[in-house]
Design a protein around this motif. Structure first.
Motif, short mmCIF file in Angstrom:
data_model
loop_
_atom_site.label_atom_id
_atom_site.label_comp_id
_atom_site.label_asym_id
_atom_site.label_seq_id
_atom_site.Cartn_x
_atom_site.Cartn_y
_atom_site.Cartn_z
N TYR A 193 -6.87 -0.97 6.35
CA TYR A 193 -5.81 0.00 6.65
C TYR A 193 -4.48 -0.48 6.08
O TYR A 193 -3.72 0.31 5.49
CB TYR A 193 -5.67 0.23 8.16
CG TYR A 193 -4.60 1.27 8.46
CD1 TYR A 193 -4.87 2.62 8.38
CD2 TYR A 193 -3.31 0.86 8.81
CE1 TYR A 193 -3.89 3.57 8.62
CE2 TYR A 193 -2.31 1.81 9.05
CZ TYR A 193 -2.62 3.16 8.96
OH TYR A 193 -1.63 4.09 9.19
N ASN A 194 -4.19 -1.76 6.25
CA ASN A 194 -2.93 -2.30 5.74
C ASN A 194 -2.84 -2.21 4.22
O ASN A 194 -1.78 -1.89 3.66
CB ASN A 194 -2.75 -3.76 6.16
CG ASN A 194 -2.46 -3.90 7.64
OD1 ASN A 194 -1.98 -2.97 8.27
ND2 ASN A 194 -2.75 -5.08 8.20
N ILE A 195 -3.97 -2.47 3.55
CA ILE A 195 -4.00 -2.37 2.08
C ILE A 195 -3.78 -0.93 1.65
O ILE A 195 -2.93 -0.64 0.80
CB ILE A 195 -5.34 -2.90 1.52
CG1 ILE A 195 -5.44 -4.42 1.70
CG2 ILE A 195 -5.48 -2.55 0.04
CD1 ILE A 195 -6.82 -4.97 1.45
N ASN A 249 -2.54 1.60 3.33
CA ASN A 249 -1.23 2.10 3.74
C ASN A 249 -0.12 1.55 2.84
O ASN A 249 0.77 2.30 2.42
CB ASN A 249 -0.96 1.72 5.19
CG ASN A 249 0.19 2.52 5.78
OD1 ASN A 249 0.20 3.75 5.73
ND2 ASN A 249 1.17 1.84 6.35
N SER A 250 -0.19 0.26 2.52
CA SER A 250 0.83 -0.36 1.67
C SER A 250 0.82 0.25 0.28
O SER A 250 1.88 0.52 -0.31
CB SER A 250 0.60 -1.88 1.57
OG SER A 250 0.74 -2.49 2.83
N TYR A 258 -7.26 -15.81 5.25
CA TYR A 258 -6.54 -15.65 6.53
C TYR A 258 -6.79 -16.82 7.47
O TYR A 258 -5.88 -17.31 8.12
CB TYR A 258 -6.98 -14.34 7.19
CG TYR A 258 -6.22 -14.03 8.46
CD1 TYR A 258 -4.95 -13.46 8.42
CD2 TYR A 258 -6.78 -14.30 9.71
CE1 TYR A 258 -4.25 -13.17 9.58
CE2 TYR A 258 -6.09 -14.02 10.89
CZ TYR A 258 -4.84 -13.45 10.81
OH TYR A 258 -4.14 -13.17 11.97
N SER A 285 -8.46 -3.55 10.12
CA SER A 285 -7.00 -3.68 10.04
C SER A 285 -6.55 -4.05 8.64
O SER A 285 -5.53 -3.55 8.14
CB SER A 285 -6.49 -4.72 11.05
OG SER A 285 -6.97 -6.00 10.73
N GLN A 286 -7.32 -4.92 7.96
CA GLN A 286 -6.96 -5.33 6.60
C GLN A 286 -7.05 -4.15 5.63
O GLN A 286 -6.16 -3.94 4.81
CB GLN A 286 -7.86 -6.47 6.13
CG GLN A 286 -7.58 -7.79 6.80
CD GLN A 286 -6.22 -8.36 6.43
OE1 GLN A 286 -5.96 -8.69 5.28
NE2 GLN A 286 -5.35 -8.48 7.42
N ASP A 302 -0.84 -15.79 0.82
CA ASP A 302 -1.11 -14.36 0.94
C ASP A 302 -1.33 -13.72 -0.42
O ASP A 302 -1.21 -12.51 -0.58
CB ASP A 302 0.06 -13.66 1.64
CG ASP A 302 1.34 -13.69 0.81
OD1 ASP A 302 1.41 -14.50 -0.14
OD2 ASP A 302 2.25 -12.88 1.07
N PHE A 341 -4.05 -10.78 -0.72
CA PHE A 341 -3.58 -9.50 -0.17
C PHE A 341 -2.50 -8.90 -1.06
O PHE A 341 -2.50 -7.70 -1.35
CB PHE A 341 -3.05 -9.70 1.25
CG PHE A 341 -2.63 -8.42 1.92
CD1 PHE A 341 -3.55 -7.67 2.64
CD2 PHE A 341 -1.32 -7.96 1.83
CE1 PHE A 341 -3.17 -6.48 3.25
CE2 PHE A 341 -0.93 -6.77 2.43
CZ PHE A 341 -1.86 -6.04 3.15
N VAL A 383 -2.38 -5.25 -3.25
CA VAL A 383 -1.34 -4.23 -3.04
C VAL A 383 -0.57 -3.96 -4.33
O VAL A 383 -0.20 -2.82 -4.62
CB VAL A 383 -0.37 -4.67 -1.92
CG1 VAL A 383 0.82 -3.72 -1.83
CG2 VAL A 383 -1.10 -4.71 -0.58
#
Length: 328
Positions: A273-275, A277-278, A235, A270-271, A242, A245, A249
């Motif tokens: 959660y994004n992983i 959630n995705s 990052y 945040s990372q 990317d 990440f 996913v």
């Protein structure tokens, strides 16, 4: 999605080898038929020369169209004779054609659609598989199997409230994990493994990984601290890559060990959660191991974060005494 040059090369090598093997096998089938039917070999030789004959006819001038049509008709007649010899002797008409692993791109990794070259799904699968292998290079995947998991380390004394011993509880957990690995598919349910240190969470998640990899799925195993470190490096490197990440996913199964032991930061929260959630939006499974209780997870992250995990994962509670301490 970006990948390293080494991943691209590894994936391309896989497809190249598939294509080469398919074409070598086709040549062996030709040689087999040539030996039995010399006439087929003679016809195939003449067919391969038809392009040269056509070019000569064009260069010679005269009524080129008529001459080219004659050559074409002769070529078609020879092809028909080859097919007739094959089918009359029990061979399929397409016996000489290479049997590519991927019929869409013929193991090239790319194909044209409406004048545009697009990456084939087989190339995408090879890239993910090679990327997973690269990320797992230093992971202890080979150290833990279901066969090496010993239930005898768990106490058989029955808890009067639960009416269950740690041995019974862990036997159920062990059987669940074995069944999960056996029936795994890319849309299997996620798992949240909770319990104190040294109770077998890492061992069983790696045992699942080993079995799932044998089935040909792409699996990534990483500890939470190393995962955050890699994501931060990508990052803040300002290279717009990317791939780390994206692979987390896209892989078939993601295993995150020791969630909660990483350095606590808003970036990490945040990372993760994004992983999660995705992957959950894509209905892709994830296995999370943690020494923290649900309440402690909420304090470290957020109620929304933990609710998202707990609401989409099968919770497995590990109980007993630290096996590593017992072994010592």
């Amino acid at each position: 999605m970006g990948y390293s040059n080494s991943v691209y090369k590894a994936a391309s090598d896989i497809l190249h080898e598939r294509r080469l093997n398919a074409e070598k096998a086709a040549e062996r089938r030709k040689e087999e038929v040539y030996e039995r039917f010399p006439r087929v070999k003679e016809l195939e030789k003449q067919i391969s020369m038809s392009g040269i004959k056509t070019a000569r006819a064009v260069l010679a001038g005269g009524d080129v169209k008529v001459e080219v049509e004659k050559l074409r008709d002769k070529d078609l007649a020879m092809q028909a004779e080859v097919k007739r010899i094959l089918t009359d002797n029990g061979y399929p008409a397409n016996y000489f054609e290479p049997k590519y692993f991927c019929k869409k791109c013929e193991d090239k990794g790319y194909y044209d659609i409406n004048g545009k070259t697009v990456r084939c799904s087989c190339m995408k699968s090879a890239l993910i598989s090679c990327a997973c292998a690269e990320l797992n290079r230093y992971a202890p995947l080979s150290l833990s199997t279901f066969e090496s998991f010993n239930l005898d380390y768990y106490d058989k004394t029955v808890d009067p409230e639960l009416k269950l011993s740690n041995y019974d509880l862990m036997s159920r957990v062990f059987n669940f994990c074995q069944n999960y690995a056996e029936k795994f598919n890319e849309h299997s349910k996620s798992i949240l493994m909770k319990g104190a240190t040294g109770l077998g969470k890492t061992h069983l998640s790696l045992a699942i990984a080993n079995e799932v990899i044998k089935k040909g799925y792409g699996v990534i195993y990483a500890s939470a601290p190393s995962l955050v470190s890699k994501l931060e490096k990508n990052y803040f490197s300002n290279n717009d890559d990317d791939s780390a990440f994206s692979i987390l996913v896209d892989c078939d199964l993601l295993i995150i060990d020791d969630l909660g032991t990483e350095f606590h930061s808003q970036f990490g929260v945040s990372q993760f959660y994004n992983i999660f959630n995705s992957r959950m939006l894509s209905n892709k499974p994830i296995i999370i191991n943690t020494n923290l209780s649900v309440k402690e997870l909420e304090n470290n992250y957020s109620q929304r974060f933990v609710s998202r995990i707990c609401g989409n994962a099968q919770q497995l509670n590990f109980k007993g005494k630290d096996i590593r301490a017992i072994r010592r």
